[in-house]
Design an enzyme around this catalytic site. Structure first.
Site, PDB file in Angstrom:
ATOM      1  N   GLY A   1       0.823  -1.206   0.000  1.00 12.01           N
ATOM      2  CA  GLY A   1       0.000   0.000   0.000  1.00 12.01           C
ATOM      3  C   GLY A   1       0.858   1.257   0.000  1.00 12.01           C
ATOM      4  O   GLY A   1       1.768   1.394   0.818  1.00 12.01           O
TER       5      GLY A   1
ATOM      6  N   PHE B   1     -15.040  20.292  13.395  1.00 12.64           N
ATOM      7  CA  PHE B   1     -15.551  19.136  12.673  1.00 12.64           C
ATOM      8  C   PHE B   1     -16.507  18.388  13.576  1.00 12.64           C
ATOM      9  O   PHE B   1     -16.540  18.621  14.788  1.00 12.64           O
ATOM     10  CB  PHE B   1     -14.391  18.224  12.233  1.00 12.64           C
ATOM     11  CG  PHE B   1     -14.298  18.075  10.748  1.00 12.64           C
ATOM     12  CD1 PHE B   1     -14.102  19.172   9.946  1.00 12.64           C
ATOM     13  CD2 PHE B   1     -14.398  16.834  10.145  1.00 12.64           C
ATOM     14  CE1 PHE B   1     -14.023  19.049   8.567  1.00 12.64           C
ATOM     15  CE2 PHE B   1     -14.319  16.692   8.770  1.00 12.64           C
ATOM     16  CZ  PHE B   1     -14.129  17.799   7.984  1.00 12.64           C
TER      17      PHE B   1
ATOM     18  N   GLN C   1     -18.756   2.610   8.470  1.00 14.79           N
ATOM     19  CA  GLN C   1     -19.318   3.951   8.546  1.00 14.79           C
ATOM     20  C   GLN C   1     -19.995   4.360   7.238  1.00 14.79           C
ATOM     21  O   GLN C   1     -19.470   4.125   6.158  1.00 14.79           O
ATOM     22  CB  GLN C   1     -18.210   4.959   8.848  1.00 14.79           C
ATOM     23  CG  GLN C   1     -18.712   6.397   8.887  1.00 14.79           C
ATOM     24  CD  GLN C   1     -17.719   7.322   9.558  1.00 14.79           C
ATOM     25  OE1 GLN C   1     -16.776   7.774   8.945  1.00 14.79           O
ATOM     26  NE2 GLN C   1     -17.916   7.574  10.836  1.00 14.79           N
TER      27      GLN C   1
ATOM     28  N   HIS D   1     -21.282   7.713   5.398  1.00 17.25           N
ATOM     29  CA  HIS D   1     -21.133   9.166   5.469  1.00 17.25           C
ATOM     30  C   HIS D   1     -22.455   9.819   5.085  1.00 17.25           C
ATOM     31  O   HIS D   1     -23.093   9.412   4.121  1.00 17.25           O
ATOM     32  CB  HIS D   1     -20.028   9.622   4.509  1.00 17.25           C
ATOM     33  CG  HIS D   1     -19.540  11.008   4.788  1.00 17.25           C
ATOM     34  ND1 HIS D   1     -20.295  12.122   4.520  1.00 17.25           N
ATOM     35  CD2 HIS D   1     -18.378  11.457   5.318  1.00 17.25           C
ATOM     36  CE1 HIS D   1     -19.610  13.209   4.878  1.00 17.25           C
ATOM     37  NE2 HIS D   1     -18.443  12.829   5.360  1.00 17.25           N
TER      38      HIS D   1
ATOM     39  N   LEU E   1     -18.031  12.142  -2.423  1.00 20.48           N
ATOM     40  CA  LEU E   1     -18.097  12.695  -1.076  1.00 20.48           C
ATOM     41  C   LEU E   1     -18.220  14.217  -1.086  1.00 20.48           C
ATOM     42  O   LEU E   1     -17.436  14.908  -1.722  1.00 20.48           O
ATOM     43  CB  LEU E   1     -16.833  12.289  -0.309  1.00 20.48           C
ATOM     44  CG  LEU E   1     -16.697  12.886   1.090  1.00 20.48           C
ATOM     45  CD1 LEU E   1     -17.760  12.339   2.016  1.00 20.48           C
ATOM     46  CD2 LEU E   1     -15.324  12.601   1.648  1.00 20.48           C
TER      47      LEU E   1
ATOM     48  N   GLU F   1     -17.514  16.710   5.180  1.00 20.72           N
ATOM     49  CA  GLU F   1     -18.106  17.208   6.415  1.00 20.72           C
ATOM     50  C   GLU F   1     -17.704  18.669   6.650  1.00 20.72           C
ATOM     51  O   GLU F   1     -18.356  19.401   7.390  1.00 20.72           O
ATOM     52  CB  GLU F   1     -17.621  16.338   7.580  1.00 20.72           C
ATOM     53  CG  GLU F   1     -18.333  16.587   8.881  1.00 20.72           C
ATOM     54  CD  GLU F   1     -18.060  15.470   9.877  1.00 20.72           C
ATOM     55  OE1 GLU F   1     -18.328  14.302   9.550  1.00 20.72           O
ATOM     56  OE2 GLU F   1     -17.571  15.769  10.983  1.00 20.72           O
TER      57      GLU F   1
ATOM     58  N   ARG G   1     -21.227  10.954  12.547  1.00 21.17           N
ATOM     59  CA  ARG G   1     -21.762  10.547  11.246  1.00 21.17           C
ATOM     60  C   ARG G   1     -22.810   9.453  11.340  1.00 21.17           C
ATOM     61  O   ARG G   1     -23.758   9.443  10.554  1.00 21.17           O
ATOM     62  CB  ARG G   1     -20.605  10.086  10.364  1.00 21.17           C
ATOM     63  CG  ARG G   1     -19.734  11.241   9.950  1.00 21.17           C
ATOM     64  CD  ARG G   1     -18.465  10.773   9.292  1.00 21.17           C
ATOM     65  NE  ARG G   1     -17.649  11.920   8.899  1.00 21.17           N
ATOM     66  CZ  ARG G   1     -16.430  11.832   8.394  1.00 21.17           C
ATOM     67  NH1 ARG G   1     -15.866  10.647   8.252  1.00 21.17           N
ATOM     68  NH2 ARG G   1     -15.768  12.916   8.060  1.00 21.17           N
TER      69      ARG G   1
ATOM     70  N   HIS H   1     -18.567   4.751   3.618  1.00 20.50           N
ATOM     71  CA  HIS H   1     -17.448   5.688   3.614  1.00 20.50           C
ATOM     72  C   HIS H   1     -16.173   5.132   4.235  1.00 20.50           C
ATOM     73  O   HIS H   1     -15.082   5.394   3.758  1.00 20.50           O
ATOM     74  CB  HIS H   1     -17.875   6.953   4.372  1.00 20.50           C
ATOM     75  CG  HIS H   1     -16.841   8.030   4.371  1.00 20.50           C
ATOM     76  ND1 HIS H   1     -16.364   8.582   3.200  1.00 20.50           N
ATOM     77  CD2 HIS H   1     -16.187   8.660   5.383  1.00 20.50           C
ATOM     78  CE1 HIS H   1     -15.466   9.513   3.504  1.00 20.50           C
ATOM     79  NE2 HIS H   1     -15.325   9.569   4.809  1.00 20.50           N
TER      80      HIS H   1
ATOM     81  N   ARG I   1     -16.185   6.297  13.613  1.00 25.15           N
ATOM     82  CA  ARG I   1     -15.041   7.202  13.534  1.00 25.15           C
ATOM     83  C   ARG I   1     -15.514   8.656  13.443  1.00 25.15           C
ATOM     84  O   ARG I   1     -16.490   8.951  12.763  1.00 25.15           O
ATOM     85  CB  ARG I   1     -14.207   6.867  12.298  1.00 25.15           C
ATOM     86  CG  ARG I   1     -13.055   7.812  12.061  1.00 25.15           C
ATOM     87  CD  ARG I   1     -12.173   7.371  10.929  1.00 25.15           C
ATOM     88  NE  ARG I   1     -12.752   7.513   9.610  1.00 25.15           N
ATOM     89  CZ  ARG I   1     -12.898   8.677   8.969  1.00 25.15           C
ATOM     90  NH1 ARG I   1     -12.532   9.815   9.551  1.00 25.15           N
ATOM     91  NH2 ARG I   1     -13.425   8.723   7.769  1.00 25.15           N
TER      92      ARG I   1
ATOM     93  N   LEU J   1      -7.255  10.606   8.690  1.00 27.31           N
ATOM     94  CA  LEU J   1      -5.935  11.084   8.266  1.00 27.31           C
ATOM     95  C   LEU J   1      -4.986  11.047   9.453  1.00 27.31           C
ATOM     96  O   LEU J   1      -3.829  10.628   9.342  1.00 27.31           O
ATOM     97  CB  LEU J   1      -6.028  12.510   7.723  1.00 27.31           C
ATOM     98  CG  LEU J   1      -6.681  12.673   6.353  1.00 27.31           C
ATOM     99  CD1 LEU J   1      -6.621  14.126   5.905  1.00 27.31           C
ATOM    100  CD2 LEU J   1      -6.009  11.793   5.320  1.00 27.31           C
TER     101      LEU J   1
END
Lengths: 313, 564
Positions: free
Chosen positions: B12, B119, B233, B235, B245, B248, B279, B344, B380, B386
């Site tokens: 990855g 947020f 989750q 969104h 997306l 938020e 969320r 999401h 979350r 991030l």
């Protein structure tokens, strides 16, 4: 939602059969993106169709291709907006890069150019040790961000005529990337960066193709022009930058003494007597030589020009 | 077959993988980063809103890391391992400073310091951002930083088939060059799985096309556990109809969700936090509104930005504005943006502790969305994904450095032929179903039955249907017989991975008989701390999912009722 049947013509390619066109029919509504069109063709009609796609929101730069001949991101293209009057749409791989399979090209040459410009911030040692905090004005951040927004899609390089002719030209994307660091107050390697970029900057013809095709509005050609503004701080001497300096000096000198740019003098001083003679012969052949001696008088109000140039210095 | 040896192999090239690669390489070890895409195409690029951080001297004067940890614990409905959350909060400020030192161009305050905004689920504003393309800017920063290391080698557009084991030790992995289908054995004693999420198994998802649970799938097949895979989750604001997306950040900057009567319906469901409730709560509220007939025709609601003014919208929410315009034909300064919930994020993942270590195999690590460190618990909070990728990417990188110092590469070469044969079998087969049929069925099942509202019947049906799909997938075949960038083969391999992961997700969801965070059971609508305050651990053993449990780690916060 209302749907319309469209025909998608895709130029396919594989090593065994070479290149050939194949058509697919499917229904799309007014929101259907070309990435979704390709996904559905692959899932429902032709599982062998090869293309790259990832984020489908124009931040990953995977789905670069030519749609109706225009270098585009498939995700940014809405199918029904791109079809012609017969509801057809043509899709093929990008120019310049070697084809691999269908819409997939090998863009290693693009990445190599990006790697050449030292594409990473080198902060002051004290910052890296955590002893000092970096500050940056919002204005500086805005400008850095503008050129940092490049998504490595490769469209600008595929559309750039200079890259094809001149192997030493780094190309639009790498210049935007390189300039982003020159412009960043936090970076400590400005003179090394000018060494990497200045010669190449003068290999750009300012044709603005990169400006046209960039899906992120990065405006690489503007980064190149801004790089040239640093010529005074550049310490190197390559044939092209020597010429650029002569050009800049002559422009300044001509304005100071005559108030305008006199093309024939500028040409002679920039390229030198030998080169000018060679071109003169070409001009004679094409019947344009007479323009070299066109009367070109000075501007009238020279005092005002002198004051302005004085202020600049 | 080609073989190369490294100290560490990283699966990855997103934020978690690259952060670890930078750390391991800086310690002098050789690293191979393997990805099916060029690193900047990774899904990290799609993260928009920002990264949460408490920065000493540059945060709300009343804020401190404990408030941040508390927000995470409550946001995750108390399924959060509290030591993991505390570590995340404590290191959030220094990681943002590090990213800044490496060149990330964070938005600034007038005095030159890094800017911040609110947020969802935050007691005080903590989100640091780079316009609304924070993930992309950070991904480029880490990738570009890594180009300074000579001991990091990239295997871009290589598809990983399976993990290679020797006894209980990791002995590298086998990958295939996508351009040629040539297999390569990448031998190493440390393996980091940082392969991101699973979104493509849902019909409606904000995720990239590449998010197919590859890392989780190969981990399961190697006997590695997934933790809490029932927690997915959704969104609230996926753009209608493309599911792109809408960050938020829009609601953080003041956008309001409205139903077809023009009502700000979140006032009813979250009387204190309104549209900025976590969320899971917002997505459920929206689904109820749509279900009870207060949505717009087609099944969506409105996200109203109009009162913010065009200039402000374009300055702070450029991506949302562009996305609405390009992909839904809506000018957000004049009309409401049409939105509906979409899959999401995957809270579950490879079972690791706070050092990023998995204990099923020696030498295997995981970080980012593919891992479950249990910082997100059952739901979350925005801006924390991030943060997790870089904080735990670095923690795990450091753990790997220590591991590499005390371990030697396994001496023997493992027999990797069976792994390659299994992949080629799809091409060699002449009849069967092709991947598209199975994938589309799976995407429907997961969306309809393992979605926002769940119950026993839906989940039991999902388990049995996925079981059947897994059987059918064994006779999957690839029509394209060429070895020339054969993407159809990779789609088939992705389908195999998605099915294995989906199977554990549906089974675990059926098993958890309570409602917690994003796992909402219509038949068990209450949280049940007495019986279910525990992590689900799932192993894939042939055709069965084996379930066991692990306790939740507490430090200081006792479960309380979760209202916003």
């Amino acid at each position: 939602m209302e749907e319309k049947e469209i025909t998608v013509n895709i130029k396919k390619y594989n090593d065994k059969d070479g290149a050939f066109w194949k058509s697919y029919k499917l229904k799309a509504d007014k929101y259907t993106q070309m990435t979704e069109v390709l996904r559905r063709i692959k899932s429902e009609q032709d599982p062998s169709l090869a293309y790259r796609a990832s984020c489908h929101m124009a931040v990953c730069g995977s789905c670069s291709m030519k749609i109706n001949g225009i270098p585009s991101l498939a995700c940014r293209t809405i199918a029904l907006q791109a079809v012609d009057e017969k509801n057809e749409i043509n899709v093929e791989s990008m120019d310049y890069y070697p084809g691999v399979r269908d819409l997939i090209t090998d863009i290693d040459v693009f990445y190599d150019k990006m790697y050449k410009v030292m594409p990473r911030l080198i902060a002051d040692e004290s910052v890296l040790m955590g002893e000092n905090e970096q500050r940056m004005t919002p204005e500086n951040q805005t400008e850095v961000w503008k050129f940092q927004e490049c998504i490595y899609c490769g469209l600008c390089v595929s559309a750039c005529p200079s890259v094809k002719e001149d192997e030493q030209f780094l190309g639009p994307a790498a210049h935007a990337k390189g300039f982003r660091f020159i412009d960043d107050v936090r970076d400590t390697k400005k003179s090394e960066r000018l060494d990497l970029l200045m010669d190449s900057a003068y290999r750009c013809t300012s044709c603005y193709m990169c400006y046209e095709v960039c899906p992120q509005d990065v405006q690489p050609v503007i980064a190149i022009k801004k790089t040239k503004n640093y010529l005074d701080q550049y310490k190197g001497n390559t044939p092209i930058t020597i010429m650029a300096r002569k050009h800049d000096d002559t422009v300044e000198n001509l304005i100071e003494t005559t108030g305008k740019i006199k093309e024939s003098t500028l040409f002679l001083k920039t390229f030198g007597f030998g080169e000018a003679m060679r071109d003169a012969i070409d001009m004679l052949k094409s019947g344009k030589f007479k323009y070299a001696f066109e009367k070109d008088s000075n501007v009238k109000n020279m005092n005002e020009i002198k004051n302005m140039m004085g202020e600049k210095k | 077959m080609e073989k190369k040896e490294y100290d560490a192999v990283i699966l990855g090239g997103g934020l978690a993988g690259l952060m670890a690669a930078n750390i391991v390489a800086a310690a002098g070890f050789s690293v191979a980063v393997v990805s099916k895409v060029f690193p900047t195409r990774s899904h990290s690029a799609a993260a928009e809103g920002g990264i949460a951080a408490y920065m000493m001297g540059n945060s709300d004067p009343n804020d401190d890391p404990d408030f941040m940890s508390y927000d995470e614990v409550k946001g995750g409905d108390y399924l959060v391992d509290q030591d993991a959350a505390e570590l995340l909060s404590k290191k959030s400020g220094e990681i943002v400073s590090l990213l800044d030192a490496w060149g990330a161009p964070f938005n600034r305050q007038p005095d030159g310091r890094i800017a911040l905004r609110y947020f969802g689920g935050q007691t005080y504003p903590r989100t640091r951002f780079i316009a609304d393309k924070t993930g992309m800017a950070l991904l480029h920063t880490l990738f570009e930083h890594s180009t300074g290391f000579k001991n990091i080698e990239y295997y871009n557009e290589y598809y990983v088939l399976d993990i290679v084991k020797e006894g209980n030790n990791v002995n590298g992995l086998v990958a295939m060059e996508m351009k040629t289908l040539n297999p390569i054995y990448l031998k190493s004693r440390a393996l980091l799985i940082a392969s991101g999420g699973i979104g493509m198994m849902y019909k409606h998802t904000t995720n990239s096309y590449i998010n197919t649970g590859d890392g989780q799938g190969i981990a399961l097949r190697s006997g590695v556990a997934l933790k809490d895979p029932e927690f997915v989750q959704f969104h609230p604001t996926g753009l209608y109809p493309s599911d792109i997306l809408i960050s938020e950040a829009a609601r953080a900057e003041g956008a309001i969700l409205k139903n077809n009567k023009g009502e700000r319906f979140m006032a009813k469901y979250a009387p204190h936090k309104f549209d900025l409730a976590p969320r899971d709560i917002v997505s459920r509220s929206m689904t109820i509104e749509i279900r009870e007939g207060r949505g717009f025709e087609g099944g969506y609601l409105g996200l109203d930005l109009r009162h913010l003014g065009k200039k402000y919208i374009i300055e702070r929410l450029a991506l949302a504005y562009d996305a609405a315009k390009n992909f839904s034909g809506v000018d957000a300064s004049e009309e409401m943006i049409p939105v509906r919930p979409a899959q999401h994020y995957f809270m579950g993942g490879i079972d690791v502790d706070t050092t990023g270590t998995n204990h099923d195999l020696n030498g295997i690590f995981s970080a980012g969305e593919s891992a479950c460190v249990s910082v997100h618990g059952a739901n979350r909070l925005g801006s924390n994904s991030l943060l997790e990728t870089v904080v735990y990417g670095r923690e795990t990188g450091n753990t790997m450095v220590e591991f590499l110092k005390t371990h030697k590469n396994v001496e023997t070469n493992s027999n990797v032929e069976p792994i390659i044969d299994a992949a080629y079998a799809y091409i060699k087969r002449e009849t069967g179903e092709h991947f598209g049929v199975l994938t589309e069925e799976l995407r429907d099942i997961m969306w309809d039955n393992v979605g926002i509202f769940r119950d026993n019947d839906k989940l039991a049906e999902a388990v049995s249907k996925i079981k059947d799909l897994r059987v059918r997938a064994r006779s999957m075949y690839v029509t394209d017989k060429t070895s020339n960038y054969n993407t159809e083969l990779f789609n088939a391999l992705e389908t195999r991975n998605m099915l294995d992961v989906a199977y554990t997700m549906a089974t675990a969801a059926l098993n958890r008989k309570e409602t917690r965070g994003a796992h909402f059971r219509d038949d068990f609508p209450e949280r049940d701390d007495k019986n279910w305050m525990k992590h689900t651990i799932t192993y894939l053993a042939g055709d069965e999912v084996k379930i066991s449990y692990k306790p939740v780690t507490y430090t200081r916060w006792k479960p309380e009722v979760r209202v916003y």
